[in-house]
Design an enzyme around this catalytic site. Structure first.
Site, PDB file in Angstrom:
ATOM      1  N   ASP A 514       0.833  -1.207   0.000  1.00 28.37           N
ATOM      2  CA  ASP A 514       0.000   0.000   0.000  1.00 28.37           C
ATOM      3  C   ASP A 514       0.868   1.257   0.000  1.00 28.37           C
ATOM      4  OD1 ASP A 514      -2.017   1.794   0.351  1.00 28.37           O
ATOM      5  OD2 ASP A 514      -2.746   0.982   2.254  1.00 28.37           O
ATOM      6  N   GLY A 573      -5.295   3.271  -7.825  1.00 30.48           N
ATOM      7  CA  GLY A 573      -5.527   3.432  -9.260  1.00 30.48           C
ATOM      8  C   GLY A 573      -4.636   4.473  -9.927  1.00 30.48           C
ATOM      9  N   TRP A 574      -3.733   5.087  -9.163  1.00 28.52           N
ATOM     10  CA  TRP A 574      -2.932   6.201  -9.697  1.00 28.52           C
ATOM     11  C   TRP A 574      -2.228   5.811 -10.988  1.00 28.52           C
ATOM     12  CZ3 TRP A 574       0.012   8.645  -4.913  1.00 28.52           C
ATOM     13  CH2 TRP A 574      -0.943   9.203  -4.043  1.00 28.52           C
ATOM     14  N   ASP A 594     -10.689   3.954  -1.014  1.00 28.93           N
ATOM     15  CA  ASP A 594     -11.289   2.948  -0.131  1.00 28.93           C
ATOM     16  C   ASP A 594     -12.810   2.909  -0.240  1.00 28.93           C
ATOM     17  OD1 ASP A 594      -8.731   2.692   0.703  1.00 28.93           O
ATOM     18  OD2 ASP A 594      -9.152   2.930   2.832  1.00 28.93           O
TER      19      ASP A 594
HETATM   20  C1  GAL Z   1      -5.499   2.381   2.956  1.00 22.59           C
HETATM   21  C2  GAL Z   1      -5.914   1.210   2.081  1.00 22.59           C
HETATM   22  C3  GAL Z   1      -6.871   0.365   2.887  1.00 22.59           C
HETATM   23  C4  GAL Z   1      -6.165  -0.136   4.126  1.00 22.59           C
HETATM   24  C5  GAL Z   1      -5.557   1.016   4.916  1.00 22.59           C
HETATM   25  C6  GAL Z   1      -4.659   0.525   6.036  1.00 22.59           C
HETATM   26  O1  GAL Z   1      -4.649   3.218   2.224  1.00 22.59           O
HETATM   27  O2  GAL Z   1      -6.512   1.690   0.898  1.00 22.59           O
HETATM   28  O3  GAL Z   1      -7.381  -0.699   2.111  1.00 22.59           O
HETATM   29  O4  GAL Z   1      -5.188  -1.067   3.749  1.00 22.59           O
HETATM   30  O5  GAL Z   1      -4.798   1.871   4.087  1.00 22.59           O
HETATM   31  O6  GAL Z   1      -4.100   1.558   6.789  1.00 22.59           O
END
Ligand code: GAL
Length: 777
Positions: A514, A573-574, A594
């Site tokens: 992430d 998606g960037w 999200d």
């Molecule tokens: C976001 C991500 C989520 C989750 C979260 C955890 O950026 O899109 O799905 O993983 O971080 O902190």
């Protein structure tokens, strides 16, 4: 929007002799109230910056920006602004709202959601706050971490509070601090009203789910609870079921309800399981004449009851890379114990005949057509199953569970195990659900050798992996290429190989990677993209190498460890990641920000994926984020999904049509009968797992409905008709309009029933936000 969590506390603010209580409201009612709220939806003024004098009544804010409180400040001309901002609104407070209210003690301010932290002032006096001790930044207490941005704000003060100007003009000033991403007051639901019996009584229909009884009734315990003060209530409690369209009453029952602070009223309703019906639960209070009522769509089960004899489910192909440890459990429903056989198993692999788990290491490349048999006392089933030994994995969309949508940062070993156990005990594993993935919140510090340690909530990662593997499940984990994860934990930056090695030791099978604080490493690229601005353009394409780089670094590290790791790219998606994610060996890539458990979020995300169909391929999946059915909440407190029953059928049908990864986001240990039925439909799963790997195409859209068509490997087509409107629609489609021809039969996929011959078209009556999932063959 937000990217980092900080450490927040709910605090109590003492103000003179009156106290101010911040309440978090997670449930919402459909209510009849006689004292109408004062709506604060419009008339708001906004200024960037921070000046405590802006709390006062008499400052001149006429030159401030006019702002809506239903959208982020970024969306209203303050692009990329983080930090402090103030909102102000003027309103009259007629004392008749007090006179009309049954209870007259307190006043409540509803302010929607605020991203991230806030302090609220009424005519210059602080009346509420949602933030850490040292506003704006919280304290460092890990146990107090949670996502304030997502909490509906409700502040209650005494009706005698000296700040209130009854029958006068009042000013509400909201001091907001946003850390990153979108900020401000974002939900629009702002109002002031008297605290009335609806606030004192909880009509609890959510804490116990609907249970199906053997004679096909819903059993539903409901409670009426007095949640503050010392009060007694008497009245009538009624349950009524009405046909959605005709509003004709189909069932009703009413009883006397007496309850008080000490003793709640509990009623176990037995409601016939009727389709297309609305159920309402109402308490009518004798003394005030006030009603508290909540209504929702009555659940209906579409998946037929499972057979006793064996049925082999799930994908018809499984791929592994040569020489990597192999693990696959044959998913078969039906009575246990069961015996399994596989003919033509590739060399190096062995089957445990009692569990159906295949392990070993296959060294010879090839596409092996095996025959799998499952038998029990009630019968036998044999089916072809292809094992591909080569370079590619995730040949069908990954299916499993991820901790984020339920537990958020409150995830723990125990919670992961209880969800895994439910996969086994509730038979989801028999339908192909296999990955058990820990999201953010497991990490601690690195040791002297730079190796990441799990925090105290995960005493032994290797043991957790062994437990999952011994049951035929797979083990997933989460990290960020940045120095920190989105939850503020250690990321993998500069320790990528250490982390890949650690994952190998723990037996990891899946990595969600992430972006998060990689924005600190590639700030220019990060400035060029956001959750709402993620498409590639001439202006931002120069940053493509920066977007790819962190994923390439981890790609190399994963390539040298001795495991097949499904590689899940999460960067919202960037830069049109679907066009290049595979270059980094990515098996799936998030295509959006999200998801949340609301129709607007589901609609925005799910119904915007249609253009991406050319990019879905075996081992390369577009990921519109995880499922939002069941008990969700982003931790630690969970609530039943806010999607209606029909919306949940739409959600699962759409994700199946999109060939989307299916990662359940709810607490599996609390899986209710409806959600279980929703997740155990082998034919819906077959559409998702179809080995042709062709994402559905949208063939029609208007404001009321959308039609998607997915070409299946057997030559048939899956057709989904989605009613995206808010009322029941009669939808008539002509096959020739969509060039669908040459088939014999139409099948209702959810009901697993043939509906008759193909003909020239199809007429469907579909409830609001519901769908019909068909197969023609
Ligand atoms: C976001 C991500 C989520 C989750 C979260 C955890 O950026 O899109 O799905 O993983 O971080 O902190």
């Amino acid at each position: 929007m937000w990217l980092y969590f900080y450490y927040l506390n709910i605090i109590y603010v003492m103000n003179y002799r009156l106290f101010v209580i911040l309440l978090i409201v997670l449930s919402h009612f459909t209510i009849n109230i006689y004292s109408q709220p004062i709506l604060l939806k419009t008339g708001w003024k906004f200024s960037k910056g921070d000046d405590m004098r802006w709390a006062a009544t008499d400052i001149d804010d006429s030159k401030w920006q006019n702002i809506e409180v239903s959208r982020t400040w970024e969306e209203q001309g303050n692009d990329k602004y983080d930090g402090f901002g103030w909102y102000r609104v003027k309103f009259d407070m007629p004392s008749n709202i007090k006179e009309k209210s049954y209870l007259k003690d307190s006043l409540k301010f509803i302010l929607g959601k605020i991203d991230d932290h806030d302090e609220v002032y009424l005519n210059g006096q602080l009346i509420g706050k949602n933030a850490g001790k040292n506003f704006p930044i919280g304290n460092n207490d890990n146990t107090a971490r949670f996502t304030a941005y997502n909490i509906p704000r409700k502040y209650v003060i005494s009706a005698l509070h000296p700040a209130i100007k009854w029958n006068g003009s009042n000013v509400l000033a909201v001091r907001v601090y946003d850390q990153l991403g979108g900020g401000g007051m974002t939900e629009g639901e702002c109002s002031v009203s008297m605290v009335d019996i609806i606030d004192v009584i909880t009509l609890d229909i959510k804490s116990t789910p609907y249970r199906i009884t053997p004679n096909n009734n819903w059993n539903k315990p409901i409670r009426l609870i007095v949640n503050s003060g010392n009060m007694t209530f008497a009245g009538i409690f009624a349950v009524e079921v009405k046909d959605i369209e005709s509003t004709k009453t189909l069932f009703n029952v009413s009883v006397n309800a007496n309850f008080n602070t000490q003793k709640s009223f509990v009623y176990e309703a037995n409601i016939p399981a009727i389709e297309n019906a609305i159920v309402s639960y109402t308490f009518a209070h004798d003394l005030s004449g006030n009603n508290i009522s909540e209504s929702s769509e009555l659940p209906y089960l579409l998946t037929p009851v499972e057979t006793d004899s064996p049925k082999i489910n799930g994908a018809k192909i499984y791929g592994t890379r040569i020489g990597k440890p192999f693990l696959y459990k044959i998913p078969a429903s039906g009575n246990k114990p069961m015996k399994y056989k596989v003919q033509n198993l590739p060399e190096g692999l062995i089957l445990d005949e009692n569990t159906g788990i295949i392990t070993g290491i296959a060294k010879k490349q090839g596409t092996y057509k095996t025959m799998v048999t499952a038998s029990n006392a009630n019968g036998t089933m044999t089916r072809e199953f292809t094992i591909s030994i080569g370079n590619d994995i995730a040949l069908t969309p990954p299916m499993g569970w991820n901790s984020w949508n339920c537990w958020g940062l409150a995830v723990s070993d125990e919670k992961v195990r209880s969800s895994a156990k439910a996969f086994i005990d509730k038979g989801l594993i028999d339908y192909g659900w296999a990955y058990v993935n820990i999201d953010d919140g497991w990490e601690d510090k690195r040791d002297a050798n730079g190796n990441i340690k799990p925090n105290e909530k995960f005493p032994d990662m290797k043991a957790l992996g062994d437990y999952l593997h011994s049951n035929g499940l797979k083990f997933g984990i989460y990290s960020s290429p940045g120095p920190k994860t989105c939850g503020g934990y250690e990321g993998s930056y500069k320790y990528e190989q250490n982390d890949a090695n650690t994952y190998a030791q723990w037996g990891i099978d899946y990595l969600k990677y992430d972006w998060c604080a990689y924005s600190d490493i590639a700030p220019d690229a990060a400035k060029a993209f956001s959750w709402t601005n993620y498409r590639l353009s001439d202006a931002n394409k120069k940053y493509l190498p920066d977007l790819k780089k962190p994923y390439q670094v981890m790609q190399k590290c994963l390539a040298v460890i001795n495991r097949d790791i499904v590689y899940s790219l999460c960067q919202y998606g960037w830069g049109d990641v679907w066009t290049w994610g595979h270059e980094t060996n990515g098996n799936l890539w998030r295509t959006t920000g999200d998801i949340e458990d609301t129709w607007s979020s589901l609609y925005r995300i799910g119904f915007s994926q249609h253009e991406l169909y050319p990019y879905a391929k075996p081992g390369r999946w577009n990921d519109p984020d995880m499922l939002i059915v069941g008990m969700v909440g982003w931790g630690p407190n969970l609530h039943p999904t806010r999607l209606t029953i029909s919306e949940q059928y739409t959600h699962i049908s759409l994700w199946a049509m999109l060939s989307a990864p299916l990662l359940i986001g709810c607490d599996m240990a609390q899986l209710d009968d409806f959600t279980l039925n929703l997740l155990k439909n082998s034919e819906v799963i077959d559409i998702n797992q179809d080995i042709a790997a062709k994402q559905a195409q949208r063939v029609f859209k208007n404001n009321n409905y959308e039609i998607y068509v997915k070409t299946l490997n057997d030559g048939g087509k899956a057709i989904a008709i989605f009613n995206v409107s808010t009322i029941t629609q009669n939808i008539s489609i002509k096959w020739q309009d969509y060039s669908i021809s040459g088939y014999k039969t139409i099948r209702d996929v959810w009901r697993q029933k043939d509906m008759g011959t193909f003909g020239t078209g199809y007429d469907a009556k579909i409830p609001a936000h519901g769908c019909r999932l068909l197969k023609v063959y």
